[in-house]
Write a protein that holds these residues in place. Sequence first.
Motif, PDB file in Angstrom:
ATOM      1  N   ARG A  31       0.836  -1.212   0.000  1.00 31.75           N
ATOM      2  CA  ARG A  31       0.000   0.000   0.000  1.00 31.75           C
ATOM      3  C   ARG A  31       0.865   1.254   0.000  1.00 31.75           C
ATOM      4  NH1 ARG A  31      -4.890   0.148   4.175  1.00 31.75           N
ATOM      5  NH2 ARG A  31      -5.144   2.110   3.052  1.00 31.75           N
ATOM      6  N   GLY A  32       0.577   2.142  -0.942  1.00 34.53           N
ATOM      7  CA  GLY A  32       1.313   3.387  -1.055  1.00 34.53           C
ATOM      8  C   GLY A  32       2.654   3.260  -1.750  1.00 34.53           C
ATOM      9  N   LYS A  33       3.025   2.018  -2.127  1.00 32.99           N
ATOM     10  CA  LYS A  33       4.317   1.790  -2.762  1.00 32.99           C
ATOM     11  C   LYS A  33       4.192   1.154  -4.141  1.00 32.99           C
ATOM     12  CE  LYS A  33       6.243   0.833   1.833  1.00 32.99           C
ATOM     13  NZ  LYS A  33       6.908  -0.200   2.674  1.00 32.99           N
ATOM     14  N   THR A  34       2.944   1.047  -4.616  1.00 32.00           N
ATOM     15  CA  THR A  34       2.676   0.336  -5.861  1.00 32.00           C
ATOM     16  C   THR A  34       1.850   1.203  -6.797  1.00 32.00           C
ATOM     17  OG1 THR A  34       2.661  -1.742  -4.627  1.00 32.00           O
ATOM     18  CG2 THR A  34       1.704  -1.784  -6.831  1.00 32.00           C
ATOM     19  N   THR A  60     -10.509 -11.098   1.830  1.00 34.41           N
ATOM     20  CA  THR A  60      -9.726 -10.681   0.671  1.00 34.41           C
ATOM     21  C   THR A  60     -10.353  -9.469   0.007  1.00 34.41           C
ATOM     22  OG1 THR A  60      -8.992 -12.958   0.293  1.00 34.41           O
ATOM     23  CG2 THR A  60      -8.794 -11.430  -1.546  1.00 34.41           C
ATOM     24  N   ALA A  61     -11.679  -9.449  -0.106  1.00 34.82           N
ATOM     25  CA  ALA A  61     -12.369  -8.313  -0.706  1.00 34.82           C
ATOM     26  C   ALA A  61     -12.115  -7.032   0.089  1.00 34.82           C
ATOM     27  CB  ALA A  61     -13.864  -8.591  -0.801  1.00 34.82           C
ATOM     28  N   ALA A  62     -12.199  -7.147   1.410  1.00 33.10           N
ATOM     29  CA  ALA A  62     -11.983  -5.980   2.256  1.00 33.10           C
ATOM     30  C   ALA A  62     -10.555  -5.446   2.109  1.00 33.10           C
ATOM     31  CB  ALA A  62     -12.273  -6.327   3.716  1.00 33.10           C
ATOM     32  N   ALA A  63      -9.582  -6.371   2.067  1.00 32.72           N
ATOM     33  CA  ALA A  63      -8.182  -5.963   1.944  1.00 32.72           C
ATOM     34  C   ALA A  63      -7.902  -5.338   0.584  1.00 32.72           C
ATOM     35  CB  ALA A  63      -7.273  -7.168   2.176  1.00 32.72           C
ATOM     36  N   LEU A  64      -8.449  -5.920  -0.468  1.00 32.62           N
ATOM     37  CA  LEU A  64      -8.240  -5.372  -1.811  1.00 32.62           C
ATOM     38  C   LEU A  64      -8.937  -4.021  -1.962  1.00 32.62           C
ATOM     39  CD1 LEU A  64      -8.620  -8.598  -3.978  1.00 32.62           C
ATOM     40  CD2 LEU A  64      -6.564  -7.179  -3.777  1.00 32.62           C
ATOM     41  N   ALA A  66      -9.414  -1.810   0.375  1.00 35.82           N
ATOM     42  CA  ALA A  66      -8.561  -0.828   1.057  1.00 35.82           C
ATOM     43  C   ALA A  66      -7.342  -0.501   0.204  1.00 35.82           C
ATOM     44  CB  ALA A  66      -8.135  -1.371   2.420  1.00 35.82           C
ATOM     45  N   PHE A  67      -6.746  -1.534  -0.397  1.00 32.88           N
ATOM     46  CA  PHE A  67      -5.571  -1.314  -1.244  1.00 32.88           C
ATOM     47  C   PHE A  67      -5.927  -0.456  -2.449  1.00 32.88           C
ATOM     48  CE2 PHE A  67      -2.863  -2.380  -4.820  1.00 32.88           C
ATOM     49  CZ  PHE A  67      -1.592  -2.310  -4.269  1.00 32.88           C
ATOM     50  N   SER A  68      -7.116  -0.660  -3.007  1.00 29.55           N
ATOM     51  CA  SER A  68      -7.525   0.067  -4.212  1.00 29.55           C
ATOM     52  C   SER A  68      -7.698   1.560  -3.989  1.00 29.55           C
ATOM     53  CB  SER A  68      -8.830  -0.523  -4.768  1.00 29.55           C
ATOM     54  OG  SER A  68      -9.938  -0.209  -3.937  1.00 29.55           O
ATOM     55  N   GLN A  69      -7.697   1.968  -2.718  1.00 29.87           N
ATOM     56  CA  GLN A  69      -7.765   3.404  -2.430  1.00 29.87           C
ATOM     57  C   GLN A  69      -6.435   4.098  -2.721  1.00 29.87           C
ATOM     58  OE1 GLN A  69     -10.935   4.473  -1.641  1.00 29.87           O
ATOM     59  NE2 GLN A  69     -11.286   2.278  -1.955  1.00 29.87           N
ATOM     60  N   THR A  70      -5.374   3.308  -2.842  1.00 29.98           N
ATOM     61  CA  THR A  70      -4.053   3.885  -3.098  1.00 29.98           C
ATOM     62  C   THR A  70      -3.510   3.538  -4.477  1.00 29.98           C
ATOM     63  OG1 THR A  70      -2.882   1.969  -2.151  1.00 29.98           O
ATOM     64  CG2 THR A  70      -3.502   3.744  -0.638  1.00 29.98           C
ATOM     65  N   ARG A  87     -20.203  -8.235  -9.190  1.00 29.95           N
ATOM     66  CA  ARG A  87     -20.573  -7.930  -7.812  1.00 29.95           C
ATOM     67  C   ARG A  87     -19.375  -8.040  -6.881  1.00 29.95           C
ATOM     68  NH1 ARG A  87     -24.873 -11.625  -4.641  1.00 29.95           N
ATOM     69  NH2 ARG A  87     -25.885 -11.497  -6.687  1.00 29.95           N
ATOM     70  N   TYR A  88     -18.648  -9.140  -7.003  1.00 30.71           N
ATOM     71  CA  TYR A  88     -17.478  -9.300  -6.138  1.00 30.71           C
ATOM     72  C   TYR A  88     -16.372  -8.324  -6.523  1.00 30.71           C
ATOM     73  CZ  TYR A  88     -13.758 -11.300  -3.351  1.00 30.71           C
ATOM     74  OH  TYR A  88     -12.740 -11.465  -2.438  1.00 30.71           O
ATOM     75  N   ALA A  89     -16.184  -8.121  -7.810  1.00 35.11           N
ATOM     76  CA  ALA A  89     -15.144  -7.193  -8.259  1.00 35.11           C
ATOM     77  C   ALA A  89     -15.377  -5.800  -7.680  1.00 35.11           C
ATOM     78  CB  ALA A  89     -15.112  -7.141  -9.779  1.00 35.11           C
ATOM     79  N   GLU A  90     -16.614  -5.362  -7.669  1.00 38.61           N
ATOM     80  CA  GLU A  90     -16.935  -4.058  -7.107  1.00 38.61           C
ATOM     81  C   GLU A  90     -16.663  -4.024  -5.611  1.00 38.61           C
ATOM     82  OE1 GLU A  90     -20.745  -0.972  -6.704  1.00 38.61           O
ATOM     83  OE2 GLU A  90     -20.852  -2.730  -8.022  1.00 38.61           O
ATOM     84  N   ALA A  91     -17.035  -5.098  -4.913  1.00 42.78           N
ATOM     85  CA  ALA A  91     -16.801  -5.162  -3.472  1.00 42.78           C
ATOM     86  C   ALA A  91     -15.315  -5.142  -3.148  1.00 42.78           C
ATOM     87  CB  ALA A  91     -17.443  -6.417  -2.892  1.00 42.78           C
ATOM     88  N   ALA A  92     -14.496  -5.685  -4.055  1.00 43.35           N
ATOM     89  CA  ALA A  92     -13.045  -5.755  -3.843  1.00 43.35           C
ATOM     90  C   ALA A  92     -12.302  -4.588  -4.478  1.00 43.35           C
ATOM     91  CB  ALA A  92     -12.509  -7.074  -4.406  1.00 43.35           C
ATOM     92  N   GLY A  93     -13.017  -3.673  -5.102  1.00 43.11           N
ATOM     93  CA  GLY A  93     -12.370  -2.528  -5.722  1.00 43.11           C
ATOM     94  C   GLY A  93     -11.552  -2.883  -6.949  1.00 43.11           C
ATOM     95  N   MET A  94     -11.950  -3.984  -7.631  1.00 46.46           N
ATOM     96  CA  MET A  94     -11.194  -4.456  -8.789  1.00 46.46           C
ATOM     97  C   MET A  94     -11.907  -4.095 -10.097  1.00 46.46           C
ATOM     98  SD  MET A  94      -9.900  -8.282  -7.655  1.00 46.46           S
ATOM     99  CE  MET A  94     -11.530  -9.031  -7.902  1.00 46.46           C
TER     100      MET A  94
END
Length: 243
Positions: A31-34, A60-64, A66-70, A87-94
């Motif tokens: 996070r913040g380095k990619t 995994t969805a929650a972690a992704l 959060a990562f997608s915010q950066t 549906r899952y992609a949206e929940a995971a920010g993918m």
Amino acid sequence: MQPTIFIADLHLSDDTPELNRLFLQTLESWRGKTGALYILGDLFEVWLGDDILSETARQTAAALKAFSQTAPVYFICGNRDFLLGKRYAEAAGMTLLPENQIIELYGQTYLITHGDEMCTDDISYQRFRRIIRNPWLRKALLSLPQSRRRKIAAKIRTASKQKKQQMGRTAISDVTEQGVQAVLSRHPQAQAIIHGHTHRPHVHEHVFNGKTVKRYVLPDWHGAQGGYLSVSPEGVEMEVLGE
């Protein structure tokens, strides 16, 4: 400039706690380095539909997310999770990508894909792949009751394990020159290919239309070990995680 990260073949499930922990810790460290994260299939061991979520899938969805915010997260489905949907992609920010995608990175044109379509010597698998990836069949599978989908998935996993035991790591399960040439003929602008699926991390070279095309095979994840490909203006590096 921050590197772009590529991963594949994690095969996460509720039965892989050490691996799940490694991925979540690694994701947090990125996070913040990619600049961006590309997941090239088989993030999960099995996917029965966006309406059937394991605890691992939720975490995994929650972690992704959060990562997608950066940094943006992109996903190409694999042979294990081809039913993963919007549906899952949206929940995971993918952002979902097609099976083959051309991207431009630091002045280089890459073709990214899961890789299974290039294993052309495995004729029975390719026949199965054409059938199971048919849009109407995908829709039909997702319309089945959850209990029925679980039974079908169990049968497929059993058949897959039996086939692996019979074949081992023979050449038939690997990418072929014919497969590479076929995919390059459809994407002649590609200067390099990045894919997973075979669990044989390596850098290969092919000649297409008189030019050399590098093929980067991503490492798989198992136990408490994993790996990824880092692409930056300084070059391309294969990195190992865990023990």
